[in-house]
Design a protein around this motif. Structure first.
Motif, PDB file in Angstrom:
ATOM      1  N   GLN A  19      18.790 -77.197  66.453  1.00 21.11           N
ATOM      2  CA  GLN A  19      18.948 -77.499  67.872  1.00 21.11           C
ATOM      3  C   GLN A  19      17.703 -77.107  68.659  1.00 21.11           C
ATOM      4  OE1 GLN A  19      21.422 -78.942  69.610  1.00 21.11           O
ATOM      5  NE2 GLN A  19      22.574 -79.407  67.765  1.00 21.11           N
ATOM      6  N   SER A  78      14.937 -79.443  70.798  1.00 19.81           N
ATOM      7  CA  SER A  78      14.905 -79.229  72.245  1.00 19.81           C
ATOM      8  C   SER A  78      13.519 -78.881  72.762  1.00 19.81           C
ATOM      9  CB  SER A  78      15.874 -78.111  72.630  1.00 19.81           C
ATOM     10  OG  SER A  78      17.182 -78.453  72.270  1.00 19.81           O
ATOM     11  N   ARG A 109      18.921 -82.640  78.575  1.00 19.28           N
ATOM     12  CA  ARG A 109      18.861 -81.449  77.723  1.00 19.28           C
ATOM     13  C   ARG A 109      17.812 -80.474  78.248  1.00 19.28           C
ATOM     14  NH1 ARG A 109      19.814 -80.165  72.369  1.00 19.28           N
ATOM     15  NH2 ARG A 109      20.334 -82.285  71.788  1.00 19.28           N
ATOM     16  N   ARG A 116      19.706 -77.080  78.206  1.00 17.61           N
ATOM     17  CA  ARG A 116      21.116 -77.199  77.820  1.00 17.61           C
ATOM     18  C   ARG A 116      21.189 -77.487  76.321  1.00 17.61           C
ATOM     19  NH1 ARG A 116      20.623 -80.236  82.723  1.00 17.61           N
ATOM     20  NH2 ARG A 116      21.840 -79.320  84.444  1.00 17.61           N
ATOM     21  N   LEU A 173      24.211 -79.564  74.590  1.00 20.40           N
ATOM     22  CA  LEU A 173      24.604 -80.823  75.231  1.00 20.40           C
ATOM     23  C   LEU A 173      25.066 -81.895  74.247  1.00 20.40           C
ATOM     24  CD1 LEU A 173      24.825 -81.768  78.135  1.00 20.40           C
ATOM     25  CD2 LEU A 173      22.564 -82.800  77.931  1.00 20.40           C
ATOM     26  N   ASP A 174      24.586 -81.874  73.020  1.00 22.61           N
ATOM     27  CA  ASP A 174      24.995 -82.872  72.038  1.00 22.61           C
ATOM     28  C   ASP A 174      26.192 -82.433  71.199  1.00 22.61           C
ATOM     29  OD1 ASP A 174      23.025 -84.585  72.854  1.00 22.61           O
ATOM     30  OD2 ASP A 174      21.579 -83.939  71.336  1.00 22.61           O
TER      31      ASP A 174
END
Length: 450
Positions: free
Chosen positions: A15, A19, A154, A165, A168-169
């Motif tokens: 993640q 990001s 994001r 964030r 978010l997914d």
């Protein structure tokens, strides 16, 4: 617990990598993180995971809106959890003003975030996939455009802060499973299930009906937000190009605006009208600006007030003004007539600005220094022979040629000796009038600042 944490670290590393901002100048993951934590399941999990990855670079903030009786208790839950993790925590109480409760609470919350966020910190929020899908659906029902349907990003880089964030997914079901596996404590806000609020109504009343018909609705709406973000980025590039051609934040050229297609005109006007506000105006507001101001008669001096700005047409230009700028005539104290003394040692403070007496190649006679001179306001109809022009001209015409706006012309004052006009004080400076008191090697008042 160890197995779960190992799985978390592996997934979260993925993640984090996805990001990271591509722009190396952002140094996104080299910054510290301020986590907005409500005490709910999502934010408590976020708090735990970010602390496990960046133990020395994370701190939390709990915003107590003081709207519910147990809100202070929830703050203690967050603070106690942070103490267990040896993590700094801020508990901030805010006052929510009247109006749309959800919107005003959000405004108060973000104001507190900005107050406590340090320059090297990124604000981290625990919004997840269902939050994103709900946002898309609610904005669709409110009649928003591409920017609204882009929903939450994001990584959201703003002028005053950057928001990340990382959840978010992720579907809420995954978050619930991880929270259960880690046996994390969290609080439950009853308003999240109160259909009086739009988002809670969407979640409790509408969500199940739509999901029964469209099982993949949540991921589809979230995917739609990503597509809208791409479309919005492209649209904003076009808007910025048009904006640069048409004017700036305070004015737009109507001649250049008219060369754009109707769709590009609406998009540019919407972005321009937004100004310093959080959200763009409604389509109705844009159409009112077009109908009542832009398409009005050229000599109508049309004006439209849409809180908090005044939109005014002057000649072939429209201006966006604050109330203070547009209503200055009502607040400025304008003497009917007064005596002034011009000296080389002292500033002269007038309604148009501060002036000092400066020697110039051509100007007023030195015999006018240190003696009483008369100053009176423009009342209309005056004709003055301004230096550099042939013959006497209407002062109104000179003001129009100099593009001194109608809402500033009350600041124009005429300087005279007996019945002889010496010049005019304007928001752009002093205009010398041709008279028997003019000479080479004279002086003129010079505008220091408005």
């Amino acid at each position: 617990m160890r197995s779960s944490l190992s799985t978390f670290n592996e997934i979260w590393q993925q993640q984090l990598r996805s990001s990271i901002l591509i722009d190396a100048d952002q140094h996104f993951l080299q910054q510290n993180f301020l986590i907005g934590c409500s005490g709910g399941m999502d934010s408590m999990l976020l708090l735990y995971l970010l602390h496990s990855l960046f133990p020395q670079r994370v701190r939390a903030i709990y915003i107590d809106h003081q709207l519910q009786e147990p809100s202070s208790t929830w703050g203690k839950v967050v603070a106690d959890f942070c103490r267990q993790l040896d993590m700094p925590c801020v508990v901030e109480c805010v006052d929510v003003v009247s109006g749309n409760l959800e919107q005003q609470a959000r405004n108060a919350r973000y104001a507190a975030f900005l107050q406590h966020k340090q320059p090297n910190e990124v604000l981290v929020l625990a919004h997840h996939q269902q939050d994103q899908a709900e946002t898309v659906l609610l904005r669709l029902l409110s009649g928003t455009g591409v920017g609204g349907l882009a929903a939450m990003r994001r990584v959201d880089v703003r002028d005053d802060l950057t928001i990340w964030r990382p959840l978010l997914d992720l579907p809420r079901e995954q978050i619930e499973q991880w929270t259960h596996d880690l046996q994390l404590s969290y609080v439950t806000d009853p308003t999240n299930a109160d259909p009086h609020y739009d988002r809670a109504w969407c979640r409790t009343e509408l969500w199940g009906v739509l999901q029964q018909r469209f099982p993949q609705m949540q991921s589809a709406l979230a995917r739609n937000a990503q597509l809208m973000q791409d479309a919005d980025d492209i649209l904003q590039e076009v808007v910025q190009q048009d904006w640069k051609k048409c004017g700036d934040g305070s004015h737009l050229s109507l001649n250049v605006l008219a060369q754009l297609t109707a769709a590009r005109q609406r998009q540019l006007l919407s972005a321009w009208m937004k100004g310093e506000l959080t959200y763009r105006p409604s389509l109705d507001a844009v159409e009112r600006l077009q109908r009542e101001v832009i398409h009005s008669k050229a000599d109508a001096q049309a004006c439209l007030y849409i809180k908090p700005y005044y939109y005014v047409r002057f000649q072939k230009t429209i201006y966006r003004l604050t109330a203070q700028e547009y209503l200055c005539k009502q607040t400025d104290e304008i003497p009917v007539q007064q005596q002034i003394h011009c000296t080389k040692q002292q500033l002269v403070t007038l309604i148009s600005g501060d002036y000092c007496c400066t020697e110039l190649e051509y100007g007023l006679s030195h015999e006018l220094l240190d003696i009483p001179l008369m100053l009176y306001p423009r009342i209309g109809g005056e004709k003055i022979h301004l230096y550099g022009r042939v013959g006497a001209w209407p002062l109104k015409k000179a003001l129009q040629d100099a593009q001194i706006f109608p809402w500033l012309r009350h600041r124009v004052q005429i300087l005279a000796k007996d019945d002889v006009i010496l010049g005019v004080f304007t928001p752009q400076g002093f205009w010398l009038a041709q008279s028997c008191y003019c000479q080479f090697g004279g002086w003129q008042p010079k505008l220091i600042h408005e």
